[in-house]
Design a protein around this motif. Structure first.
Motif, PDB file in Angstrom:
ATOM      1  N   ARG A  56      10.250   1.290  -2.971  1.00  0.00           N
ATOM      2  CA  ARG A  56       9.711   1.957  -3.950  1.00  0.00           C
ATOM      3  C   ARG A  56       9.338   0.925  -4.849  1.00  0.00           C
ATOM      4  O   ARG A  56      10.168   0.220  -5.673  1.00  0.00           O
ATOM      5  N   PHE A  57       7.935   0.594  -5.020  1.00  0.00           N
ATOM      6  CA  PHE A  57       7.705  -0.698  -5.606  1.00  0.00           C
ATOM      7  C   PHE A  57       6.977  -0.608  -7.082  1.00  0.00           C
ATOM      8  O   PHE A  57       6.640  -1.705  -7.741  1.00  0.00           O
ATOM      9  N   THR A  87       0.893  -1.239  -0.153  1.00  0.00           N
ATOM     10  CA  THR A  87      -0.116   0.048  -0.018  1.00  0.00           C
ATOM     11  C   THR A  87       0.859   1.155  -0.104  1.00  0.00           C
ATOM     12  O   THR A  87       1.822   1.531   0.987  1.00  0.00           O
ATOM     13  N   PRO A  88       0.368   2.150  -0.926  1.00  0.00           N
ATOM     14  CA  PRO A  88       1.586   3.415  -0.790  1.00  0.00           C
ATOM     15  C   PRO A  88       1.087   4.274   0.066  1.00  0.00           C
ATOM     16  O   PRO A  88       0.058   4.375   0.473  1.00  0.00           O
ATOM     17  N   VAL A  89       2.439   4.715   0.765  1.00  0.00           N
ATOM     18  CA  VAL A  89       2.295   5.759   1.995  1.00  0.00           C
ATOM     19  C   VAL A  89       2.645   7.081   1.471  1.00  0.00           C
ATOM     20  O   VAL A  89       2.034   8.157   1.934  1.00  0.00           O
ATOM     21  N   LEU A  90       3.653   7.146   0.375  1.00  0.00           N
ATOM     22  CA  LEU A  90       4.016   8.349  -0.037  1.00  0.00           C
ATOM     23  C   LEU A  90       4.110   8.115  -1.878  1.00  0.00           C
ATOM     24  O   LEU A  90       4.338   7.142  -2.118  1.00  0.00           O
ATOM     25  N   ILE A 143       6.315   7.540  -8.490  1.00  0.00           N
ATOM     26  CA  ILE A 143       6.764   6.394  -7.677  1.00  0.00           C
ATOM     27  C   ILE A 143       6.014   5.962  -6.454  1.00  0.00           C
ATOM     28  O   ILE A 143       6.131   6.873  -5.555  1.00  0.00           O
ATOM     29  N   GLU A 144       5.546   4.912  -6.333  1.00  0.00           N
ATOM     30  CA  GLU A 144       4.799   4.558  -4.920  1.00  0.00           C
ATOM     31  C   GLU A 144       5.803   4.060  -4.130  1.00  0.00           C
ATOM     32  O   GLU A 144       6.499   3.046  -4.161  1.00  0.00           O
ATOM     33  N   VAL A 145       5.880   4.664  -2.875  1.00  0.00           N
ATOM     34  CA  VAL A 145       6.451   4.140  -1.861  1.00  0.00           C
ATOM     35  C   VAL A 145       5.462   3.533  -0.577  1.00  0.00           C
ATOM     36  O   VAL A 145       4.712   4.189  -0.280  1.00  0.00           O
ATOM     37  N   ASP A 146       6.093   2.374  -0.063  1.00  0.00           N
ATOM     38  CA  ASP A 146       5.054   1.602   1.031  1.00  0.00           C
ATOM     39  C   ASP A 146       5.705   1.975   2.392  1.00  0.00           C
ATOM     40  O   ASP A 146       6.596   2.771   2.461  1.00  0.00           O
ATOM     41  N   GLU A 147       5.057   1.491   3.430  1.00  0.00           N
ATOM     42  CA  GLU A 147       5.278   1.979   4.676  1.00  0.00           C
ATOM     43  C   GLU A 147       6.716   1.300   5.188  1.00  0.00           C
ATOM     44  O   GLU A 147       7.337   1.888   6.184  1.00  0.00           O
ATOM     45  N   GLU A 148       7.528   0.516   4.171  1.00  0.00           N
ATOM     46  CA  GLU A 148       8.687   0.076   4.784  1.00  0.00           C
ATOM     47  C   GLU A 148      10.039   1.107   3.889  1.00  0.00           C
ATOM     48  O   GLU A 148      10.976   0.917   4.056  1.00  0.00           O
TER      49      GLU A 148
END
Length: 267
Positions: free
Chosen positions: A150-151, A130-133, A142-147
């Motif tokens: 960049r996925f 799930t993207p957080v930023l 670029i989607e960045v998750d909670e860890e």
């Protein structure tokens, strides 16, 4: 004569008792041996039958793949990445290898569980990241998750996900901080801040700005700003921000970088 006859019969009786003792033991041993032989034969046929059923029979082969848990991806994309060897004996399908292929080919997948569903199925249960930023680059995001991973790169920004703005100076103390922590570490710090922001504020957050490790701020959709500082003491800063916004509803700038000494300004 009578006495001698009695004496002769007694020894014969004793001999009969002595000779009749071991016979049941021998018969019992032979019965046990037959039982063991029969059981061995049954087990041999059962084992070979089970082996044939699992490896040689068409009754338990991989014939279908079911997928659950997808949100953005399609089940077909997951099946293609899994590349399950259909037609192979179900028992010999390497579930770990399937999971590895899915994770490698589809970075959007966070976790994948691979199970056998007897007699013909392989079940894939996936959890997408799930993207957080969002990091904006070249008109895409670029989607960045909670860890901090960049996925995925998408052409349209997902609704409700703030953008990340790295405005780290390449000179002075900020440059030294960048060399010390690295850009990836600063991205993870921004993610920690985004996760700590109260839900009521997160829904209106437009962007998270990072100038240095201890200079992170939020820009809200209505133009208000929040000086957050570092990602440390995130829970305390979140509680303080909620209380501060209620106490000063018309303020334009909030500072919770030191949660025990918050401040607000503007109107």
């Amino acid at each position: 004569m009578a006495g001698s006859t009695t004496e002769e019969r007694a020894p014969r009786g004793e001999r009969r008792q002595e000779s009749s003792g071991p016979a049941p033991v021998r018969r019992l041993g032979r019965r046990h041996l037959r039982v063991i032989v029969v059981l061995a034969i049954v087990l041999a046929f059962t084992g070979s039958g089970a082996f044939w059923l699992l490896y040689g029979s068409d009754l338990v082969r991989a014939e279908k793949v079911s997928v659950s848990g997808t949100r953005i991806l399609t089940p077909e994309q997951v099946r293609e990445a899994a590349d399950v060897p259909l037609g192979e004996p179900l028992i010999s399908v390497d579930t770990d290898a399937i999971a590895s292929r899915v994770s490698r080919k589809l970075p959007r997948i966070d976790t994948v569980d691979v199970d056998r569903s007897w007699p013909h199925g392989i079940v894939l249960k996936v959890t997408e990241r799930t993207p957080v930023l969002l990091v904006q680059k070249g008109g895409k995001f670029i989607e960045v998750d909670e860890e901090g991973v960049r996925f995925a790169t998408v052409s349209r920004a997902p609704k409700g996900v703030p953008t990340l703005e790295l405005t780290v100076s390449r000179t002075g103390s900020a440059a030294a901080g960048l060399r010390r922590f690295g850009e990836d570490r600063l991205v993870r710090e921004a993610v920690r801040v985004a996760r700590a922001v109260p839900d009521s504020v997160a829904r209106t957050t437009r962007s998270v700005k990072v100038r240095s490790y201890d200079d992170i701020s939020l820009e809200l959709k209505d133009g208000r700003t929040v000086a957050w500082g570092s990602s440390e003491k995130g829970a305390a800063k979140g509680r303080t921000l909620t209380a501060l916004m209620k106490a000063a509803p018309h303020a334009r700038h909030f500072d919770v970088s030191v949660p025990t000494a918050p401040a607000s300004s503007g109107s």
